[in-house]
Design an enzyme around this catalytic site. Structure first.
Site, PDB file in Angstrom:
ATOM      1  CG  PHE A 128      18.855  18.293   2.521  1.00 22.42           C
ATOM      2  CD1 PHE A 128      18.135  17.301   3.163  1.00 22.42           C
ATOM      3  CD2 PHE A 128      19.072  19.493   3.187  1.00 22.42           C
ATOM      4  CE1 PHE A 128      17.633  17.498   4.439  1.00 22.42           C
ATOM      5  CE2 PHE A 128      18.572  19.702   4.462  1.00 22.42           C
ATOM      6  CZ  PHE A 128      17.857  18.696   5.092  1.00 22.42           C
ATOM      7  CG  LEU A 188      16.569  25.892   2.418  1.00 17.87           C
ATOM      8  CD1 LEU A 188      17.641  26.736   3.087  1.00 17.87           C
ATOM      9  CD2 LEU A 188      15.203  26.112   3.059  1.00 17.87           C
ATOM     10  CE1 TYR A 189      14.188  21.805   2.409  1.00 17.51           C
ATOM     11  CE2 TYR A 189      13.248  21.205   0.288  1.00 17.51           C
ATOM     12  CZ  TYR A 189      13.091  21.596   1.607  1.00 17.51           C
ATOM     13  OH  TYR A 189      11.828  21.758   2.120  1.00 17.51           O
ATOM     14  NE  ARG A 190      20.103  19.031  -5.099  1.00 19.13           N
ATOM     15  CZ  ARG A 190      19.892  17.741  -5.012  1.00 19.13           C
ATOM     16  NH1 ARG A 190      20.157  17.092  -3.892  1.00 19.13           N
ATOM     17  NH2 ARG A 190      19.416  17.071  -6.041  1.00 19.13           N
ATOM     18  CB  ALA A 196      11.698  24.317  -1.586  1.00 19.79           C
TER      19      ALA A 196
END
Length: 180
Positions: free
Chosen positions: A153, A147-149, A144
């Site tokens: 994000f 993915l966000y990085r 997770a």
């Protein structure tokens, strides 16, 4: 596999499957999952609600994500707002899409489903920013977090504690739109 956009009715019709995927992905016990049913059903009625789902060959739910326009009077919004400085509130919360849930069944992880769900969910969201909360974790080990990085994000708050939960969370955000 196919990625689909869901409306409120679609999510509510598959609520048992949604809760099962949520529980499997988060490793939560059954008692907690029953309380989440009510929250998810209520969230589906909020302004700006959007959802995506990944369905398998026989229509089984492999993953889902949803969110809505974040605003005053909503529990999560108010908790995060209280922890931010005035300038941060204006920048992040004045026109915000709240990414509430994004999950993929453990046996379907590692194939890019989460990224496709997230990109489809955020595609054409009219808000200026998107915020989410996720448990603190080793950014290199957590799918997770990676993915966000990868999708840009950034940290908004770190080591944040929500009332009633003894785990630290990160509040992550980015401006919209997300361009793949």
């Amino acid at each position: 596999m196919r990625l689909v956009r869901w409306h409120t009715d679609d999510l509510l019709r598959r609520l048992d499957d949604v809760i099962a995927v949520y529980g499997a992905a988060m490793g939560y016990p059954g008692g907690l999952l029953e309380t989440r049913r009510g929250y998810v059903a209520a969230h589906a009625q909020r302004s700006g609600f959007r959802a995506t789902a990944t369905l398998g060959d026989v229509d089984e739910l492999l993953g889902f994500g949803y969110g809505y326009t974040s605003g005053p009077g909503q529990w999560w919004h108010d908790q995060v707002r209280a922890a931010l400085r005035r300038d941060e509130r204006k920048a992040w919360l004045s026109d915000c899409f709240e990414l509430v849930e994004l999950h993929v069944r453990p046996d379907a992880q590692g194939h890019g489903l989460g990224q496709r769900q997230l990109e489809a969910l955020l595609d054409e969201v009219p808000n200026a920013t998107v915020l989410l909360s996720t448990p603190e974790a080793d950014e290199r080990a957590s799918r997770a977090w990676r993915l966000y990085r990868r999708l840009g994000f950034v940290d908004v708050l770190r080591d944040f504690y929500f009332p009633g939960d003894d785990r630290p969370f990160a509040i992550l955000g980015r401006t919209l739109p997300v361009c793949p």
